[in-house]
Scaffold this motif. Structure first.
Motif: not given
Ligand code: PEP
Ligand code: MN
Length: 354
Positions: A22-24, A103-109, A51-54, A134-136, A84-86, A46-48, A201-203
């Motif tokens: 899931p996204c979250s 771990l994955w790094i979100g786009a905003r980080t 902490w969600k960067p809204r 590392v996300k773009n 998970t995202e850190v 598995f991803r989830a 999914s995010h594209i």
């Molecule tokens: C996510 O993978 O749920 C996410 C927040 O993605 P992004 O950093 O690509 O917006």
């Protein structure tokens, strides 16, 4: 940058790596229901988001550390590796303490060098062997993306990968985040051994775009896919429109065509030598064209005529675009090509002897 293999069990040359979940993380049962279905279908990662960067305050910002124990349960019950995202040192410490595998790094980080440096230093201190994707960054900035990878690399982290999740654009578009495939392709050219995972999914931002974007990514040669998957997508607390059920993911996985035949260089050698010969002809023609430009430059100089004639290039371009269209070539390509050729002609007319 020299990278170590990212996916220890999966051989990405024969089948793309699938990371799903899931996204979250919302509730323990949502996480476990989703994970059990995915594991039964053979998904290994598995991803989830915990902490969600809204974008704005007030949305669901993730369940926080409580959700880490749910991921630990997924790991022990299903054997899947969990990711998970850190975004901050405290996230890194808590995730590594809880036994998160990746771990994955979100786009905003990724877009924030200060945050990236802190995250890189903390991962290095807690467990520099953990794989990190590392996300773009949200903006189409390849250097910023590479810079984030370099901060991790310089901190001693070697199991690195990239996630292409598209780039923000203002206004309504087909895609939530424009794919701009040239950017991840350039990353591939610069770092051929860096695994690149596509995040359709995010594209796409919509369920129906996941399959075509995934196929496009695999056709280009991405090493895997990260796909948001939820046991009840319509009820998801974040990104509901783009999440699919585990059953739908399984169907997509079976429909995707995987091109994993190794290239036999001999099979292309005849066509490649035709290309080489044509390129040589192109260069010869360009050299002749430049010679004529130089003559024109000398004539203009000796007759007191300025180099730039305001309508000439516009007319030339329009006519070349027309001719090229009749030969099946697109106008953007021809425009770019002749802009470069014209710029060089002008340069030579200004300095005809060079
Ligand atoms: C996510 O993978 O749920 C996410 C927040 O993605 P992004 O950093 O690509 O917006
Ligand atoms: Mn999401």
């Amino acid at each position: 940058m020299e990278f170590l293999p990212f996916f220890d069990e999966a051989d990405t040359s024969s089948a793309p790596v699938i990371i799903a979940g899931p996204c979250s993380a919302e509730t323990e049962s949502q996480v476990l229901d989703t994970a059990r279905s995915l594991a039964a279908d053979g998904v290994k990662y598995f991803r989830a988001g915990i902490w969600k960067p809204r974008t704005k305050p007030g949305g669901f910002e993730g369940v926080g550390v409580e959700g880490l124990s749910w991921l630990a349960r997924v790991k022990s019950e299903t054997g899947m590796k969990v990711a998970t995202e850190v975004a901050m040192p405290a996230h890194v410490e808590a995730a590594i303490d809880a036994g998160i595998d990746m771990l994955w790094i979100g786009a905003r980080t990724t877009a924030n060098p200060f945050a990236m440096q802190e995250v890189a230093d903390t991962i290095s201190r807690c467990n520099r062997d953990i794989p990190v994707l590392v996300k773009n960054p949200v903006s189409p900035d390849l250097e910023l993306w590479i810079g984030a990878l370099q901060r991790l690399y310089n901190a001693g982290i070697r199991h690195l990968g990239a996630i292409h999740r598209g780039f923000s654009t203002y206004g309504e578009h087909v895609y939530r985040n424009s794919p701009r495939w040239r950017i991840p392709l350039e990353l591939r050219i610069r770092y051929p051994h860096l695994p690149i995972i596509c995040d359709p999914s995010h594209i796409g931002g919509k369920r129906e775009l996941i399959y075509p974007l995934s196929q496009e990514a695999l056709d280009i040669g991405f090493n895997g896919l990260i796909i948001e998957t939820h046991c009840r997508p319509d009820e998801a607390w974040s990104d509901a429109a783009q999440q699919i059920t585990p059953q739908c993911l399984d169907k997509i996985r079976h429909e995707l065509i995987i091109r994993n035949k190794p290239l036999q260089p001999e099979s292309l050698s005849e066509m490649r030598s035709r290309i080489d010969a044509l390129d040589n002809e192109l260069l010869e023609i360009l050299a002749k064209r430049m010679e004529v430009s130089r003559e024109i430059g000398e004539y203009k100089l000796s007759h007191g005529i300025p180099v730039i004639q305001s309508h000439r290039f516009g007319n030339l371009l329009a006519s070349r675009i027309d001719t090229a269209a009749s030969m099946g070539m697109g106008d953007e390509f021809v425009r770019n090509l002749f802009s470069v050729i014209h710029a060089e002609s002008v340069r030579m007319q200004i300095k005809p002897k060079n």
